[in-house]
Design a protein around this motif. Sequence first.
Motif, short mmCIF file in Angstrom:
data_model
loop_
_atom_site.label_atom_id
_atom_site.label_comp_id
_atom_site.label_asym_id
_atom_site.label_seq_id
_atom_site.Cartn_x
_atom_site.Cartn_y
_atom_site.Cartn_z
N CYS A 292 0.86 -1.18 0.00
CA CYS A 292 0.00 0.00 0.00
C CYS A 292 0.89 1.23 0.00
O CYS A 292 1.85 1.30 0.77
CB CYS A 292 -0.91 0.01 1.22
SG CYS A 292 -2.00 -1.43 1.32
N SER A 293 0.57 2.19 -0.89
CA SER A 293 1.39 3.39 -1.03
C SER A 293 0.57 4.63 -0.79
O SER A 293 -0.60 4.70 -1.19
CB SER A 293 1.99 3.45 -2.44
OG SER A 293 2.81 2.32 -2.68
N GLY B 211 -5.34 -8.58 2.62
CA GLY B 211 -5.34 -8.44 1.16
C GLY B 211 -5.71 -7.07 0.65
O GLY B 211 -5.70 -6.83 -0.55
N TYR B 212 -6.06 -6.15 1.54
CA TYR B 212 -6.45 -4.80 1.16
C TYR B 212 -5.63 -3.79 1.95
O TYR B 212 -4.81 -4.17 2.78
CB TYR B 212 -7.95 -4.58 1.39
CG TYR B 212 -8.79 -5.48 0.53
CD1 TYR B 212 -9.07 -5.15 -0.78
CD2 TYR B 212 -9.27 -6.69 1.03
CE1 TYR B 212 -9.82 -6.00 -1.59
CE2 TYR B 212 -10.02 -7.54 0.23
CZ TYR B 212 -10.29 -7.19 -1.08
OH TYR B 212 -11.02 -8.02 -1.87
N CYS B 213 -5.88 -2.50 1.71
CA CYS B 213 -5.19 -1.45 2.46
C CYS B 213 -6.13 -0.88 3.51
O CYS B 213 -7.32 -0.69 3.24
CB CYS B 213 -4.76 -0.33 1.51
SG CYS B 213 -3.58 -0.85 0.25
N THR B 214 -5.59 -0.59 4.70
CA THR B 214 -6.41 0.05 5.72
C THR B 214 -6.75 1.46 5.25
O THR B 214 -6.08 2.02 4.38
CB THR B 214 -5.68 0.10 7.08
OG1 THR B 214 -4.44 0.79 6.91
CG2 THR B 214 -5.42 -1.30 7.63
N SER B 215 -7.78 2.03 5.82
CA SER B 215 -8.28 3.33 5.36
C SER B 215 -7.28 4.45 5.59
O SER B 215 -6.44 4.39 6.49
CB SER B 215 -9.60 3.66 6.04
OG SER B 215 -9.39 3.85 7.42
N PRO C 40 -1.14 -2.84 4.37
CA PRO C 40 -1.83 -4.05 3.94
C PRO C 40 -2.44 -4.80 5.12
O PRO C 40 -1.80 -5.01 6.16
CB PRO C 40 -0.71 -4.90 3.32
CG PRO C 40 0.36 -3.94 2.97
CD PRO C 40 0.29 -2.86 4.02
N GLU C 41 -3.70 -5.19 4.95
CA GLU C 41 -4.39 -5.99 5.95
C GLU C 41 -5.45 -6.82 5.25
O GLU C 41 -6.32 -6.27 4.57
CB GLU C 41 -5.03 -5.07 7.00
CG GLU C 41 -5.61 -5.83 8.17
CD GLU C 41 -6.09 -4.91 9.26
OE1 GLU C 41 -7.31 -4.79 9.41
OE2 GLU C 41 -5.23 -4.30 9.93
#
Length: 142
Positions: free
Chosen positions: A102-103, A119-123, A116-117
């Motif tokens: 995540c960038s 498989g997705y990015c935290t808000s 990353p958490e």
Amino acid sequence: MKNVKLLFILLAVVITSCSTADSEDATIQADLTLETATRTAILSELETTVTEETGVLIQYEESKVLEIDGKIYLRAWSGDFVTTTLLGKDKDGKLQSRGVSCSTEACSGSATQCVPENGYCTSCPGDCKRTTSADELAEIAG
């Protein structure tokens, strides 16, 4: 004399109950080492992929292995731009990329936003871009 003892006991309780740890802080893990060749390969692939996705040349100047909320990450900086990559141990116990990064620039000062958490990015209230790579571990040590 009784009051002095009570004061020392109260002071000891206050000191031990106070914590300077902040949930936004990330812990640098000296015992979790990422092999130089692995780190170089992860960062090189990320530079290429993120540069293509953003249209801006990304060259990471610094990187650190961190533990955030019990998970291991490689965090890399390119100016104010930060990329956080989820790591895991392979069957030999060596750290490898899990394939999700995540960038962000907007949340670059946060330890817990745009990471990353599952498989997705935290808000993140701003830019946060998920990148996946083919380096995902086939087998994770348990």
